[in-house]
Write a protein that holds these residues in place. Sequence first.
Motif, PDB file in Angstrom:
ATOM      1  N   THR A 177       0.812  -1.223   0.000  1.00 50.77           N
ATOM      2  CA  THR A 177       0.000   0.000   0.000  1.00 50.77           C
ATOM      3  C   THR A 177       0.843   1.270   0.000  1.00 50.77           C
ATOM      4  O   THR A 177       0.289   2.371  -0.008  1.00 50.77           O
ATOM      5  N   PHE A 212       0.558   0.599  -4.479  1.00 55.81           N
ATOM      6  CA  PHE A 212      -0.003   1.942  -4.346  1.00 55.81           C
ATOM      7  C   PHE A 212       1.149   2.922  -4.157  1.00 55.81           C
ATOM      8  O   PHE A 212       2.008   2.743  -3.290  1.00 55.81           O
ATOM      9  N   TYR A 222      -6.006   7.439  -6.578  1.00 53.77           N
ATOM     10  CA  TYR A 222      -6.702   6.545  -5.655  1.00 53.77           C
ATOM     11  C   TYR A 222      -6.604   6.993  -4.200  1.00 53.77           C
ATOM     12  O   TYR A 222      -7.227   6.394  -3.326  1.00 53.77           O
ATOM     13  N   ALA A 223      -5.838   8.062  -3.952  1.00 52.99           N
ATOM     14  CA  ALA A 223      -5.729   8.635  -2.608  1.00 52.99           C
ATOM     15  C   ALA A 223      -5.043   9.982  -2.708  1.00 52.99           C
ATOM     16  O   ALA A 223      -4.392  10.293  -3.711  1.00 52.99           O
ATOM     17  N   SER A 262      -7.181  -3.134   1.999  1.00 53.55           N
ATOM     18  CA  SER A 262      -6.719  -2.124   1.044  1.00 53.55           C
ATOM     19  C   SER A 262      -7.808  -1.795   0.028  1.00 53.55           C
ATOM     20  O   SER A 262      -7.940  -0.643  -0.396  1.00 53.55           O
ATOM     21  N   PHE A 274      -9.107   1.968  -0.711  1.00 56.70           N
ATOM     22  CA  PHE A 274      -8.864   2.574  -2.021  1.00 56.70           C
ATOM     23  C   PHE A 274     -10.010   2.381  -3.017  1.00 56.70           C
ATOM     24  O   PHE A 274     -10.011   2.970  -4.099  1.00 56.70           O
TER      25      PHE A 274
END
Length: 255
Positions: free
Chosen positions: A6, A35, A90-91, A249, A253
């Motif tokens: 992640t 990620f 995604y973040a 996760s 996400f």
Amino acid sequence: MILTDTHTHLYSEAFDEDREQVVQNAIDKGVERFFIPAIDSTYTQAMFDLKDAFPEHMFLMMGLHPTHVKENYLDELKHVEEMLAANRFYAVGEIGIDLYWDKSFLKQQQEAFRFQIRLAKQYKLPIVIHCREAFDEIFEILEEEKGDDLFGIFHCFTGTLEQAHQAISYNMKLGIGGVVTFKNGKIDTFLNQIDLKYIVLETDSPYLAPVPFRGKRNESSYLINILEKLQIIYGKSGAEIAAITTANSKTVFGI
């Protein structure tokens, strides 16, 4: 068994000589989802290049790292804002407060953290928090911003059991990486008191390599060493921990 890293800086210069091999080594170990946190605008193109090279495996974040909050931080925040408006991320991360290296930009770090939390809420995205010697300052802002629209990951969690529960109370998962394998890491002494549903795995490569690679360049394939330590801590199989943490996760996400 599918593992999810992640938090990995695979676009870093540390991998310029062998990036493709490093990614393939990780995939061969079962690490299939990566990620990718942002640092500042100077790395944005390298992040896009990484995504283009491994489109099925890489999931990008956008944000301004607290140690890169300097005199030009407003320009950097503008870049974050523009990138979020124009691309799929995604973040929002990694963002937060770091008082280990430099305390002189605390006010600007706090402002940048709040601003980026609100951007994440605007786009209904999770945040990924960087915290170093700043738990009180981080929690103060999370307390102000708490709500159903605040969620994410407390990256590289190194706090106490009490701080772990406080982070979880703000809808945060705990990012567990190489520190859990360190003799002086301390989190291994209480982690089994935290339900696995609150845990995600990460390497933070090329930083914080787990034992037996401590002090060397970290790689996403070393996530397997972190998994092995969690097997001991939780008394569960690697496959079960991999399944739970990857599911966690996906909750964060959305994929």
